[in-house]
Every structure is written in structure tokens, then in C-alpha cells.
Design a protein around this motif. Structure first.
Motif: not given
Length: 1641
Positions: A545-547, A574-581
Motif C-alpha cells: 500500500x505504501x509503495x 525499516x522496510x527494505x521493500x519500500x526503500x528499494x522501490x
């Protein structure tokens, strides 16, 4: 002084009596001469233009106060199509006569203080004629101020309310006032304009259409009002399809109004009612229904439609008629003016005739009138059209019909009709289409009311109240299509954090709701920006949802400050998925060059500097956003490709993928296509087992009893097995589908039903009978129009039409031998001889028109570019599959081809025509030959600086270009010829637009090649023992040891050697090449081995350590070959092994028949062989494959000989030779496995004896374009330069440097390329390439998956599919392991673990409510050895150590090692020995492997379980910053506290588990900020049970939540303490082992 004051006072009083506003006195008639001119084309003399002119006298007289009459006298209309300015205007006499009755009727208008009010005219005056009067009244519109001479205002006129600037000056001597006003027609408060087909386009700042008008007045002032003595108007519209430097097209309007005289004879109005006809604003007439590319005189619409239908049906049968697209556009145009009764009559007449019915149904959606939509609605409700026909019609109608309130009303009725509601597909199209219609209407009318969305809002509210997921999804997507700001409130009701309903909705619905904001964001970015930002920063939301919120946020074109804020948030995320995206998105946008992303690109460049460059190294397992674009400013064109790859569990298959393309052209942009796929749960649904359903109750009960012991354990939500897909076209969602298990089951049931077998049987019967089908399909690919008025009162139109018609005749017939039995058994097809004959003649005709000019119902005058393409490609094929004999053949049979299979013609014309004299249509090429020659001559003599610098000397003359190229294909018996002719206006100036003008043609023809005719082409494959029978030419391999072989080699040497002397390497190698034979080159093979081994000794010092390659191959291959095998072992050389095997049987065809023969041949009329044959021979004993490809022609001795041997399971070697008798060229290939240092490695070697010169020639041509990129880095050696051209050899280091590859100068083997790939770790590889003069290396290259190194011991041996599946599962699984006290989690994060004694800890488990498995770990208090318990299916498996032996118990019963492997009788769970321990495998249950050894253990979960596990090993979701997640979901910072939280506590000290520990919140008394407080640990701490004392402890740092002492009651509720905030962190003692007394309860 008093005299001066008196004079000034008198002058001031006198000036106040002068009225600047034009005035027409009563009882007088003012007579003017009026002329209006409208001309379109390019602003270059000598090119053709098109236009019109109106000439008349204008009479104006007053009939009442502020009311006047205007009458035209002696009007004349002229049309123009010719070379400007040479050719004259031509009178349109018939048109003038036809319109005279309307033109001579006086009209009334209100006029006060220079401002035109209402306009009145009899009903008999058409809107087109009245607009001509408005053009004259527009000249009289003057807003004159007495107190200002220079001012600006928004002034009303015929074209709308636009910004106007006035300059007033007075010539006292001449007693006149000069007024100049200019209008900016691109800056209007209210512009009169009509756009059709442009609703999906976004206009950029670089506008391709600009317009301005200047008005000059000379007026004679008087006390009562000024008299206009002369007025001139010049209006210019400029069209720039490319940047201005590339050329512009112009539409120029001129008006002149000159005062002649005043008469006292008043104008007499006609005896008719004068009705109000609006104001000065232009009124659109029938030009909306009138196509600008043709002028039709429609007298009987129904009869004309029937006539066109007859033409289309009759002339598009065998192949398409070249004028079919134009006729199709005519059909659409006539349908648009037809009444509903006419359309109903035509439908009734032809609905039962399929060929006519198809044309009508393809046309009706494109008509776009309420009558057409009403017909669709009526016929569907009457069941006159089928469901599939309705789906096709609705899809086309929704996007082609222009939106207005009546159309929206009809679509609303249709969408909500009960009959539509019962069909899900129709309802989806109708509801989505309703949103699209509102979007199109609001694009044309920005003030569109929110009431239009009321039906969807009411349905959405009802669906939300009922929690109807499917209905909510559909309505949210419809609101997204509409994109109206009023939809924000209903959407927010299902957004997390804003609406209470969101908690009960699946994530995919919330994602759809957030994505629906994108359309609103384009219209109201400031409204959506704070909402999207709030969603993005909410860490409580799911990462997906945040992405998605981040995607919406960037759609709002954020500022530098906001993008920098996002970057700062990412640094703490803290979420690497969000950071990467988000990082990858910002990184991509920073490189954007498209104009509408310029500010975002600049902001992203700033943000990138804030973030760490280490984020570039995040692997593909994390979510990514990719934005690639290209934009060329000179041509104002570009494209963008965007892809969003969203993952939440680091699985191989991402959770969602969205791809979007965006196009830019002529100052506009559009989202062309978007495609989205969600794969949530589909991988799990496909791979996991269903057997657990029978064991569900007992299994779940046991596991939940275990998990109940962990306080506050929360299961992760189950991933519903679902896949979904959606498609957007031009930003509008046209279709979507959700695929769940029920749908899949229905599809499987349908495919296996009796109906499916019946359908297959009927299809086979029809094929055997023969099928003949003829079909034609029209398509209106584009209808884009912009219509706006000019100062003359005549509309100007810019339009683009593109239409195509495809037709095909298809004949198919099959023969099946023997005939199939009844009932049909599909297995019989595998034993039949099937023959199939097919003949097809597909043809396509496509017309594209670009028009600029005047378009009315009476007259058209425009410049037009036309592009016409016709393609016809007949084909006739015959195929045969004789399955019992393993013979397969395809034949291409001769067909009659047209003169040209493709005919493309482009021309630009100036056209003028009128409805009263269509036969006198005037068409002039825009680049006439005579005009071109004259202008060319003028420019060649001119020394004008503004032209000479841009004219290229070679383009002075207008000589047409004519080129013809034929390419023969002798083997196919044809030759393809391409013919191109072009004549353009580039002789004037070499710019893109002038290059397009003129006439261009491209013709493609297929003709028979010279020589004997080819009857047919054949491709035949024969497999099995009969393969040898299909050989058409005997295969012989030269044995150079025989006398005959030596003679042939000698002859070849005499033939080939002279042609090779110029090659520096050929002279040295040719003798050895022939003398040693390419298939007996033992010396060559041995030299290959030695050169390879010695290369490292000759290599210069490099920056990386060059470890020697250690081979696995030990010549263990031919163990059954007796003496030969002994010789192979003694030789110790793989080259010798290969040579020895070859020497045993040089040509396998001498001893064995070919396994497969493939023939490709052309059957000639003279029956001579032409083509190629390939034969493959297999020597199973020696694992040898030999393939011989040879030419079939009798005099052609070309062959290709390939020989390969599997020397061991670690090495394969092959040789390829080709040319005359396989003796001209040769290469050697070797592939082997081994070790590089201690890492597993593979090496591929390519060694050449000689290669064709063409290889190096083409390489040189390709790389010559790069020679200016950079300087030479190294100077390669002479041998490298011979094989690789100098330009290529110099370019390799440059490319390597850009790619991050290390380049080292070296002296490697002279004629060899070596590629070595080593695997130092499971997720990295080292790549080393050795070229003759350099060594390229790339070390520690990251891999997307973990390679299954060492997994070969457990690879299934039975089935190749099982092997591949196993290796895939091993490569994609996540692994957790323990070595000594160092635990490595699934996310590859390491920490030291200190285990409590005798208590189980959850190592890894399925954390969804399904609880498919659970792996527990404990440390024995006595032996301090590890013990693993696996709960899976109905099994309780214990793995433990006894006297250094690993043993296993299943459900408490020990399984002897001798009985392994153990297989569960009903569930796919297997236990077997592996290395020094035991291994449990259950991939279909989520556990790839649980290995328990003497010194270590490891747990591997399958790919689809990633993100769904929990325990000491973590979630396997790639989120390394969120690794320490406790059972309650709390994120602790201490690895010790994290490990302790997963301990299974004891219920009491009598527990037979011997565990005496429990988890509890400990109390700490502390003084905080001068106040006594009691603090309770937020994280549970291990403590002994009551009655037990600790015998082993360790410190642990935990967080505490504090409360004032005086506010705490006697009992404190600690049930939800983990949800409290952390006020301080302190170190406390955790108990690791306990001893209990006898009184312990």
C-alpha cells in the motif's frame, strides 16, 4: 495665467463630448465594402495552398435604439486551390447562387457603446451563414475606454473571451482616431472550440497550435459617436507538428471593411419572425458531423447507406478493395446524419444477412450519435444481438462515442439495466464505460457537475455497507476512470487510516482504491498530494500500500522540497521493500528527459544525493520501479516506459507487476497502454499439496495447542490463492479479471466435460469436410479533430483520420487415416496419418489523412496529407504428420502473387470543393513540378542570408528520387524487389516538414527468380529407423589416409589456397589444416591443451589472482572399451580421448543409421536437387553425436560437420568444420566443470583453426560508428588484431569499463577465447574472459537466486522434470542454519544465539492460520545437544543425536536407519539420509528441507512460503531491518530478547517436557523526571516458574513502559503491555535454566 486656465478648461469640456464608440445614426444606411480571405498551407511561395474568399457589400442601419440591421449585398464566394501567389481565386458561382437566398436576408443585432449583444435572424438562415455575419460583427466589437489609451482586458468575440490589448492614438491634424487591438487566442477565459477524440490527450507547455489576431481601425470622431472608415483584420494560426525549426503550417485569415457611403434609404427586414440566435459567439453547425476528408451531398441517408454497404460487401470478398477504408469512413459519415428510423430500417433489412450484419455492427459503435447508442440499447434488450456481439460493440462504443449529457444518460440506463446486471462481463464493461464517459465529458467541460457520479457513489456506498468485495472493486475502478474530484470522499472510505471499512477489505481492494487516485491527481495534484503522502509515511500499513501511494505521489509532480522529504524518510525506513522501490523510482526519474517530468527529474537529482549509493546494490528480490524514456525536442516526440515490480516476501514471483507506456507527439502526451498483473497466492496454489484437507482438524488442533503457549502470538493473514489482471487503454481501464480457485475449477470442469469432447469431435468433422471462410473487418484506428472558429466566421479544422479494412479468404481441409471411431478417443490421433491443406489470402488496406483547413457542409478548402497502404500476402501450405511412421512434412505450394504485395503511397494536396459543384473539385499537389523548378531557380540565384545558410547545394533541384533494389533468394526460387520514389520540397529548405511534403511511394514485389521454376518448398523431418530412407544424397566424409582422400585434399588445396593468400593467418595454418584433416587433428587438439595450460605463464601481472583451473575430468568414460580405454587412461589428455574415440569410427554413418534426418529443399521443375539435408548419428556406447549438413545440389560439395562427445559428466568436447567437404573452416569447443581455487567452476573454450573473413568484416562495419567515442586504452597484439579488427579490439575495453568489468593486458593463447565462470558463494559468481591480448574479469557478480551448490546428492534420479523441479526449488528456497552458536536467518542475517535449556523454541513455522508445518529446537539440559522436532501433516518427527549418531522418531516410534528413506503413506513427506545426517523433505507443504547433522542443522522453506514464516529464522521476506519480530509483532532491538520471545514456556513444573521457564513482563521501580514510577517490560523476559530457582542466567536489554506510582492500582493489566510505548531501556537478568523443589506445583 487666468487665460491659460480658462483655455485648458474649455479644451477639457470639449474633449468630454467626443464619443469614441462607433455609432450608426438613425434613418441612415451605412455602406461598406467587405472582403474576407482564409488561406491555409505552408508560408512558402511556390507551394500550393487552399482557401476561400467572401466578397460583398455590407449595409448597416438602425431599426430601434441599440438595435440594427445588417445586410449583405452582391455577395460572392470564391475558392482557392493552386500555387500561391500565382494562381487566382475561382468563383464558386453555383454555391453563391444556392446560398444567395440566405446571404441576402438581413439580420438584427444589438449594439451599444461598441459592444455587440444578441443576434437575431429568421429560422431559415443556417448557422453556417449566420456565422459569416458574426465574422463581420466581430469587427465592430470595440471596448473603448475614455480614460486610458493602452490597456488589456478579456474581450468577447466570435472565438470566445480572450485576452485583448488596446492601443488608442489620435491624429489631430487628420482628425482621426487610430485604434489597434491584438488578441492572444491561446490565452482565453472561454475559448470556442470543439475537440473530438482528444479526451485522452494531455497538452504540454510546448503547444503545437498557437494563434493571434490583430485589428486596425481608422475612425472619424464626432460628438455623437465615431465612424469606422476602415478596418483591417489579420489572424494567424500556426501549427507545429514538430519543433518550429522543423517547419510550420499556417492558416491565415484576413478581413477588410472599408466605408463607401451613407444613404438615407433604410434596410427593409423580411416578413419573417426574427428569433434570438445567441450572441457574437460562434455557433457550431453541421461541421461536427461532416468528415473533413470528403464532401458528401446527402439527400437520402437510408438509400446512400444501402449503396455503400453493397459496395463494401461486394468488393471485399477475395481481397480488400484499395478504397475500402475511404468507403468505410463514408459509411460512418452517412450513418451520423441518419435518423433513428433510418437506422432501424437498415438493421431490419440486413440483420439476417451475416456479411451485411458484420459491417453494420462494426460501424454503429463508431457513429457516436445518440441514435446509434439507442439502437445498441434497443437491440440488446430485444435480444437481436448476441452477448459476444454486445461485448464487442460496447467496448468500441465507450471509447469512440463523443460524450455529452444525452450519451451519458443512455450509458447510465444501459449500465443499470437488470439485463446487463445479470451478465458479469457486460456489467463490467458498462460500469467502467460509464466512468470513461464522465471522464471524456469533463475533459471537454471542466465544470462538469458531480451529480453525474451520483449513481456510482450510491452503488459504492451500498457495496461498502455489505462488504461486497467484487462490487467494491468494480465501482472503485469506475471512479478511477471518471477521475472526478468529487469521488475522493467515497474512495477515502475504503482507504486505510481514513475509512473504517478498510480494515475488513483485502489489500488488493485497498490497492485499487489508491490507484484510482492517479486520475484525480492529474487534474487536482494539490488535492491528492497530502493524502498520498500520509499513506506513504504510515508505517502501520502493508508495504504494498505504501509503495502504491508513492506511485500516486509522484503522479502529482512533487516539488524539490517534497521529494527531499521522501528521501529523508527513506533513510529511516525499516522496510527494505519500500526503500528499494522508492529509491529505484527516484533514481530512474532523475534521468528523465521528457518535458512534463522536468521538475521531477531535477528534484530527484537532489534527492539522490541525500540517499546512500549502497542502495544501488539491492538485489532484484526487492521491489523495483523502472522509468525509461526518450524524447527528441526537434521533433517534439518521445516515449516513456514504466514498470513497477512489487514484492513483499522476496519471492521469485513478484506480488504485482504493472507496466505502462506513454507517448509524446506534437506537444501532447497520452498514457497509451497499461497492463497489470497480480500473482498473489498463485504460486502457492499451484505447488502446495491438497492432502492436508483430510488431516485438517487434528493437525491444526495440535499445532494451535503448541502456539497457544506463546503469549500474544498473532498469525499472519492467509494469502488467498488469486491472480488478477487488468488492462488500461489511454488511461482508462477497459477490462479486468480476478482468477480464483473457483474459476480455475470451472475451467477444468468445462475442459474435461462431455461438451468439450463433442466440440472437439465436431471441429474434426468440419475440418475433414473442409472449411471455406471469407471475412472482412474494418477499423477506425483514429479520429482526432479540433474545430475552432476564425475571425471570418468560418471554422478551421485540424484532424487526423486513420482507417483500415482487412479481408481474408481461408480454405482449410484435413484428411485423417484411418478414420476416427465413434465415440471419439483423443488417443487415436497419436496413431493416425494426418494431412492438412490450408490456403489463405489476407489483405489489408489502410488510409491515413491529416487535414488542415475549412470544413463546412457547403464548402471544404484544406491542405491534406494522405497515406495509403495496401498489402496482399497469399499463402498455400500443406502439412502432414504420419505419427506411426514418425514422419513430418510441411510444404509451401506456389500461389499467384499480385504485382505488388505491398504498395505504400504518400502525397500532400491542396483541395477545394463545394457541395453544389462536386464535379468541379480542384486538387493541386502541394509541390507542383513547375513551381518547384521556378522556386529552385530563384533560390539558387538568391544571396539571401536567411536561406542560403540552410539550403544544401545537392537539394537545389527537385529531381525525384527513384531507387530499385532486388534481393534474390535462389533456394526459394523468388526475388524480392523494393522500389522507392520520392519528390519533396527539401529543395527550399532541408527541414522535416518540407521533406514530408510532396509525393512518396514504396512498392514491394515478389517475383520468380531467374532459372528453372520452383514447384514447391519442402521441410521434412524423419525420426527413427526409416530416417536413412529419406536421405536424397549420399554422405561421404573424406578419409585423408586413403589414396582417394589424399587426391581430394590436394585438389582442395589447389582450389582454396590462392583465395586465402591475402589472409595473414591462412598461409601458416592452411597446410596443417588440410594435411592433418579437420576430423583427425590430434596435433591440433594437443596444442590446444598445451596452449591453454601455458597461457597463464605468459600472462602479464594482473590485478586479480589468476588461480589455475582444476579439472574434474579424469578419463573415466570408456571403461568398457578394452585396450582403447587403457590407452585413454595412459594418455592423460582429453584431446587424446576425443581423438581416440573419433579414430575408432570417423563417420558414424558407416556403422549406424541416422537417428534423425531433416530435409529442406526446393522442388524444381527440372527435377534437379536444390536445398540441404541434415543427418544426426548417435553413438550411444561412446556418448557421441555426429551431425552432417550437406548441400543437395549435385555440383555443390559444401558440408558442415559437427562432432561432439560427452567425455564424462564433467566434460564435453566438440568440433565444427564447414566449407567444401568440411575442409575450409574449423572451430573446436570444449566445456568442462572443475574448480577455480576452491570454488566450483565451469569453463568454455572456443578455439579456431580458421574462420570466414565475413565475420570480421561485419564486426568492423558495426563498430566503426563507435571509433570517436573515446581514446584507445590498450594496444592489442597482432594475432588479436587479425581475428578481431582493430576498431573492435579498441572498443572492447571501453565497453568493459562502462560495465564495471576489469580489463588487464595479457598474452593469452593466440587463437582461443576462454570463458570461466566460478561460484565462490551461492549468490555470487566470478566471470573471467580470456582473449588473445587481454583478460576481462567481473568478480562477485550478484545472482538473482541462490544456486543449489552441493544439492546434487539429493537430486531425484528418475524423472528429468523432477530433477528440474528439485533444482528450481533448491535455488529459490530460503535457508536458515546454525553453526556452533551463530544462527543465520532466512534473510541471511547472523546473530549469536544463547538457548535456554530443555525448552523448545520455535525455529520456523508456517505463520498463517493454515499452520502447515512447525520446526522446534531445544537444547538438552544434560548433554547440551540440539534436538529438532518437526510437526507436519499428522507426523511428529524428532531428530536427535545419540553417541554421535543421528536418529529419527516418527510419532514417538524410532525408525531404523536401515529403513530409510521413509515415505509417508499419504502425504508427500520423505525422510532420508544425507551426508552426515538426516534430511526431511516436504516441498508441497512448504518445507523444502530440514537437515539435522552432527555439527549443524539447517531449514529451507520453499519460495512461495517466503514472507509467511516466523520464529528464530525470521519471516524470509528480505526485510533485514525488521528481522527481530516477536510473536506479538513487536519489533525488538535485541537479538537476545527476540530469541527468548520464541520460547515455548512450561505450564507448570510437573510438565514432562522438563522445561521450567515462562515468559513474563518484569517490573522495575525507577524515578523518571523527578517522579517515582513503576516500569513494566514491554518485551517478555524468561523467568523460572514459581517454586523454582535459576541455576543459569544471562543479561538481556529490554524496553520498559512506565507509569507514575501513585496512579497505579493494586493490579496492573499486562495483557497488552507489548502494545505500549517504550519509555526507557534497561538490562535485566533472564533465567536460562531452573531447578525446582519438591513442593513445586
Amino acid at each position: 495665467m487666468r487665460v491659460v486656465v480658462l483655455a485648458l478648461t474649455l479644451a477639457l469640456v470639449a474633449s468630454q463630448h467626443i464619443n469614441l464608440a462607433p455609432e450608426f445614426a438613425a434613418s441612415k444606411t451605412y455602406i461598406y465594402k467587405y472582403e474576407a480571405l482564409l488561406l491555409g498551407g505552408l508560408p512558402v511561395e511556390g507551394l500550393a495552398r487552399a482557401g476561400m474568399k467572401v466578397s460583398s457589400k455590407v449595409l448597416i442601419s438602425a431599426v430601434a435604439q441599440n438595435t440594427y440591421l445588417l445586410k449583405l449585398a452582391d455577395p460572392e464566394i470564391f475558392e482557392y486551390s493552386g500555387v500561391w501567389p500565382k494562381d487566382p481565386f475561382v468563383p464558386a458561382t453555383k454555391l453563391t447562387s444556392a446560398l444567395a437566398s440566405q446571404l441576402l436576408i438581413p439580420i438584427k443585432f444589438e449594439y451599444a457603446n461598441g459592444v455587440v449583444g444578441k443576434v437575431f435572424a429568421p429560422a431559415g438562415v443556417s448557422a453556417t451563414v449566420l456565422n459569416v455575419h458574426r465574422g463581420i460583427l466581430n469587427i465592430l466589437q470595440l471596448n473603448l475606454k475614455k480614460t486610458q489609451n493602452v490597456y488589456e482586458l478579456q474581450e468577447a468575440g466570435a472565438q470566445g473571451v480572450c485576452k485583448t490589448q488596446y492601443i488608442i492614438s489620435e491624429d489631430v491634424k487628420a482628425e482621426r482616431i487610430v485604434v489597434t487591438k491584438s488578441k492572444d487566442l491561446t490565452n482565453c477565459q472561454e475559448r470556442i472550440i470543439k475537440d473530438l477524440g482528444l479526451a485522452y490527450l494531455e497538452t504540454l507547455q510546448a503547444k503545437s497550435l498557437t494563434g493571434a489576431a490583430t485589428y486596425s481601425y481608422i475612425m472619424k470622431p464626432s460628438a455623437t459617436g465615431a465612424l469606422i472608415t476602415e478596418a483591417t483584420v489579420r489572424e494567424l494560426h500556426q501549427v507545429t507538428p514538430v519543433a518550429e525549426m522543423g517547419g510550420v503550417a499556417q492558416m491565415e485569415a484576413k478581413q477588410s471593411l472599408t466605408f463607401l457611403e451613407i444613404k438615407k434609404t433604410p434596410i427593409v427586414p423580411i416578413t419573417a419572425d426574427y428569433v434570438a440566435r445567441g450572441s457574437l459567439f460562434y455557433e457550431f453547425a453541421t461541421e461536427i458531423l461532416q468528415s473533413p476528408i470528403q464532401l458528401l451531398k446527402i439527400s437520402n441517408a437510408q438509400a446512400q447507406i444501402v449503396e455503400i454497404l453493397h459496395h463494401l460487401v461486394a468488393n471485399n470478398v477475395a481481397k480488400v478493395h484499395e478504397d475500402a477504408p475511404l468507403k468505410f469512413i463514408q459509411l460512418i459519415q452517412v450513418f451520423r446524419v441518419a435518423s433513428l428510423e433510418n437506422i432501424e430500417a437498415i438493421w431490419t433489412q440486413f440483420r439476417a444477412r451475416p456479411e451485411y450484419r458484420r459491417w453494420i455492427l462494426d460501424t454503429i459503435p463508431l457513429v457516436g450519435t445518440p441514435n446509434a447508442l439507442q439502437l445498441i440499447k434497443d437491440k440488446f434488450l430485444a435480444e437481436d444481438i448476441s452477448i459476444p456481439e454486445t461485448v464487442t460493440i460496447l467496448l468500441a462504443a465507450v471509447h469512440m462515442v463523443p460524450a455529452d449529457l444525452e450519451i451519458i444518460r443512455l450509458v447510465n440506463i444501459l449500465a443499470l439495466h437488470p439485463k446487463i446486471q445479470t451478465n458479469p462481463a457486460l456489467r463490467e464493461i458498462a460500469i467502467l464505460g460509464y466512468g470513461t464517459m464522465i471522464s471524456k465529458y469533463c475533459a471537454a467541460v471542466p465544470t462538469c457537475p458531480a451529480e453525474l457520479l451520483k449513481p456510482i457513489h450510491e452503488l459504492a456506498a451500498e457495496a461498502i455497507s455489505k462488504a461486497d468485495i467484487a462490487e467494491i472493486t468494480l465501482l472503485v475502478k469506475a471512479l478511477g476512470n471518471a477521475g472526478h474530484p468529487a469521488s475522493l470522499k467515497p474512495i477515502m472510505k475504503i482507504l486505510p487510516g481514513f475509512g473504517s471499512a478498510a480494515a475488513a477489505l483485502p489489500i488488493r481492494v485497498q490497492v485499487d482504491a489508491i490507484l484510482a487516485l492517479r486520475t484525480i491527481a492529474k487534474k487536482e495534484p494539490r488535492l491528492i498530494q497530502p493524502l498520498a503522502l500520509q499513506l506513504f509515511v504510515d508505517k502501520a500499513l502493508h508495504p504494498e500500500l505504501r509503495m502504491v501511494a508513492a506511485v500516486v505521489l509522484f503522479e502529482t509532480k512533487p516539488t524539490v522540497a517534497l521529494v527531499s522529504t521522501i528521501a529523508s524518510i527513506l533513510k529511516k525506513e525499516t522496510s527494505m521493500q519500500i526503500v528499494s522501490f522508492v529509491y529505484s523510482y527516484i533514481r530512474s526519474l532523475a534521468r528523465s528527459t521528457v518535458p512534463d517530468y522536468a521538475t521531477v527529474a531535477a528534484a530527484s537529482n537532489v534527492a539522490i544525493k541525500i540517499l546512500s549509493p549502497k542502495l544501488d546494490r539491492l538485489s532484484y528480490r526487492y521491489s523495483k520501479a523502472i522509468h525509461l524514456d526518450i524524447y527528441k525536442s526537434p521533433v517534439m516526440a518521445g516515449a516513456v516506459g514504466t514498470a513497477f515490480i512489487i514484492n513483499d516476501g522476496a519471492t521469485i514471483l513478484p506480488r504485482a507487476v504493472v507496466a505502462k507506456t506513454r507517448a509524446y507527439l506534437a506537444g501532447a502526451a497520452a498514457d497509451v497502454l497499461e497492463f497489470g498483473v497480480r500473482t498473489e497466492g498463485i504460486q502457492e496454489a499451484l505447488l502446495k499439496t491438497r492432502v492436508l484437507e483430510d488431516l485438517e482438524n487434528d493437525r491444526i488442533t495440535k499445532m494451535k495447542r503448541v502456539m497457544k503457549a506463546i503469549a500474544e502470538w498473532k498469525a499472519l493473514p492467509t494469502s488467498q490463492p488469486l491472480a488478477s489482471v487488468y488492462v488500461k487503454f489511454f488511461g482508462q481501464e477497459i477490462a479486468f479479471a480476478n482468477i480464483d480457485k473457483a474459476i480455475v475449477d470451472q475451467a477444468v470442469q468445462l475442459a474435461t466435460s462431455a461438451d468439450a469432447k463433442t466440440m472437439l469431435k465436431d471441429a474434426l468433422r468440419t475440418l475433414q469436410t473442409g472449411i471455406t471462410a471469407q471475412a472482412a473487418k474494418p477499423l477506425l484506428a483514429a479520429e482526432i479533430r479540433r474545430i475552432f472558429p476564425t475571425a471570418v466566421g468560418v471554422p478551421m479544422e485540424l484532424s487526423l483520420y486513420s482507417a483500415a479494412v482487412a479481408a481474408a479468404t481461408i480454405k482449410v481441409k484435413s484428411t485423417i487415416t484411418p478414420p476416427l471411431s465413434e465415440p471419439l478417443n483423443a488417443a487415436e490421433l497419436l496413431k493416425a496419418d494426418i494431412q492438412l491443406e490450408a490456403e489463405a489470402t489476407p489483405s489489408i488496406s489502410m488510409h491515413t489523412f491529416a487535414v488542415m483547413g475549412v470544413n463546412t457542409a457547403f464548402l471544404q478548402a484544406a491542405v491534406m496529407a494522405t497515406a495509403k497502404a495496401v498489402t496482399v500476402l497469399p499463402a498455400k501450405l500443406a502439412a502432414r504428420a504420419d505419427i506411426p511412421k514418425l514422419n513430418f512434412k510441411i510444404e509451401a505450394l506456389p500461389v499467384v502473387t499480385p504485382e505488388h504485395i505491398a504498395d505504400i503511397r504518400v502525397e500532400t494536396l491542396a483541395i477545394a470543393r463545394n457541395i453544389e459543384d462536386l464535379a468541379a473539385e480542384r486538387i493541386t499537389p502541394m509541390v507542383p513540378d513547375v513551381a518547384a523548378q521556378r522556386v529552385s531557380a530563384e533560390y539558387s540565384l538568391s544571396q539571401s542570408a536567411d536561406v542560403s545558410s540552410e539550403v544544401q547545394p545537392q537539394l537545389k533541384a527537385n529531381a525525384p528520387i527513384h531507387k530499385t533494389l532486388c534481393v534474390p533468394a535462389a533456394l526459394l526460387g523468388i526475388k524480392g524487389c523494393f522500389e522507392f520514389t520520392s519528390s519533396n520540397a527539401a529543395f527550399i529548405r532541408n527541414v522535416p516538414l518540407l521533406n514530408l511534403l510532396g509525393q512518396h511511394a514504396a512498392l514491394v514485389a515478389v517475383k520468380p527468380a531467374d532459372g528453372p521454376a520452383i514447384e514447391r518448398l519442402e521441410v521434412e523431418v524423419q525420426v527413427g529407423p526409416k530416417a536413412a530412407e529419406r536421405l536424397l544424397k549420399e554422405i561421404n566424409i573424406i578419409d585423408e589416409q586413403s589414396a582417394e582422400g589424399r587426391t581430394i585434399v590436394s585438389k582442395l588445396k589447389n582450389i582454396l589456397e590462392p583465395t586465402l593468400r591475402n589472409n595473414s593467418s591462412s598461409s601458416s595454418s592452411f597446410s596443417s589444416l588440410l594435411s592433418s584433416s579437420l576430423f583427425g587433428v590430434s596435433s591440433l587438439l594437443s596444442s590446444s591443451s598445451s596452449s591453454s595450460s601455458s597461457s597463464s605463464s605468459r600472462m602479464s601481472k594482473t590485478s586479480f589472482k589468476d588461480y589455475p583451473f582444476k579439472k574434474f575430468h579424469k578419463n573415466q568414460h570408456l571403461v568398457s572399451q578394452g585396450v582403447s580405454a587403457q590407452k585413454l587412461r595412459s594418455s592423460g589428455s582429453s584431446a587424446s580421448s576425443f581423438e581416440a574415440i573419433y579414430q575408432q569410427n570417423k563417420f558414424l554413418g558407416n556403422g549406424v543409421a541416422p537417428a534423425v534426418v531433416v530435409l529442406f529443399r526446393a522442388v524444381r521443375a527440372d527435377q534437379k536437387l536444390l536445398g540441404y539435408q541434415a543427418a544426426a548419428y548417435l553413438d550411444k556406447a561412446n556418448y557421441r553425436l555426429q551431425t552432417i549438413i550437406s548441400a543437395l545440389a549435385e555440383t555443390d560439395n559444401w558440408k558442415m560437420c559437427a562432432d561432439g562427445v560427452l567425455l564424462s559428466k564433467h566434460k564435453v568436447m566438440g568440433k565444427i568444420a564447414w566449407g567444401a567437404e568440411c575442409q575450409e573452416y574449423a572451430t573446436i569447443l570444449k566445456a568442462e566443470a572443475g574448480l577455480l581455487d576452491a570454488s566450483p567452476a565451469a569453463r568454455l573454450e572456443l578455439e579456431w583453426v580458421k574462420i570466414p573473413k565475413i565475420v570480421t568484416t561485419y564486426a568492423t562495419r558495426y563498430f566503426v560508428i563507435h571509433q570517436k567515442l573515446s581514446a584507445i586504452m590498450y594496444n592489442p597484439g597482432i594475432f588479436f588484431e587479425h581475428i578481431f579488427p582493430p576498431r573492435l579490439s579498441k572498443y572492447i575495453p571501453e565497453v568493459a569499463l562502462v560495465a564495471g568489468v576489469t580489463v588487464n593486458k595479457a598474452k593469452n593463447s593466440e587463437k582461443e577465447i576462454e570463458l570461466t565462470v566460478a561460484i565462490p558463494t551461492e549468490r555470487t559468481v566470478d566471470v573471467i574472459v580470456k582473449l588473445p591480448a587481454m583478460t576481462l574479469s567481473k568478480l562477485a557478480l550478484p545472482l538473482p537466486i541462490a544456486l543449489p551448490i552441493g544439492a546434487d546428492a539429493a537430486v531425484p534420479e528418475d524423472n528429468i522434470l523432477d530433477k528440474l523441479h528439485f533444482l528450481y526449488a533448491e535455488a529459490t528456497s530460503a535457508q536458515c542454519s546454525l553453526v556452533q552458536k551463530k544462527l543465520t536467518t532466512f534473510n541471511n542475517r547472523k546473530y549469536t544465539i544463547e538457548m535456554p535449556l530443555s525448552c523448545y523454541q520455535v525455529l520456523a513455522q508456517d505463520c498463517t492460520p493454515e499452520l502447515k508445518f512447525m520446526v522446534l529446537l531445544k537444547k538438552d539440559q544434560i548433554t547440551e545437544q540440539n534436538h529438532i522436532n518437526v510437526k507436519i501433516a499428522d507426523m511428529d518427527v524428532d531428530l536427535y543425536l545419540t553417541d554421535s549418531d543421528v536418529l529419527v522418531k516418527v510419532n514417538g516410534v524410532e525408525v531404523p536407519i536401515s529403513n530409510l528413506p521413509y515415505q509417508h503413506p499419504s502425504v508427500p513427506v520423505q525422510i532420508r539420509q544425507k551426508a552426515q545426517g538426516l534430511s526431511l523433505h516436504a516441498p508441497s507443504l512448504g518445507l523444502q528441507e530440514v537437515y539435522f547433522g552432527k555439527d549443524t542443522w539447517r531449514v529451507n522453506v520453499v519460495d512461495w512460503m517466503k514472507g509467511q514464516t516466523c520464529g528464530l529464522c525470521g519471516k524470509a521476506d528480505g526485510e533485514i531491518r525488521q528481522e527481530y519480530s516477536t510473536p506479538s509483532g513487536y519489533q525488538t532491538k535485541s537479538s537476545i530478547s527476540f530469541a527468548h520471545s520464541w520460547t515455548l514456556p512450561a505450564e507448570n513444573c510437573r510438565d514432562n517436557t522438563q522445561c521450567r521457564l515462562k515468559l513474563e513482563s518484569v517490573k522495575l521501580e525507577k524515578e523518571l523526571i523527578g517522579q517515582d514510577s513503576k516500569c513494566y517490560s514491554v518485551e517478555p523476559v524468561l523467568r523460572c516458574l514459581p517454586g523454582c530457582v535459576p541455576v543459569k542466567t544471562m543479561p538481556v536489554t529490554v524496553g520498559f513502559h512506565c507509569l507514575p506510582s501513585d496512579s497505579i492500582s493494586r493490579s496492573v493489566d499486562l495483557s497488552n503491555i507489548s502494545q505500549k510505548s517504550v519509555d526507557l531501556r534497561e538490562t535485566v537478568e533472564a533465567h536460562m535454566a531452573c531447578q525446582c523443589n519438591a513442593d513445586c506445583a
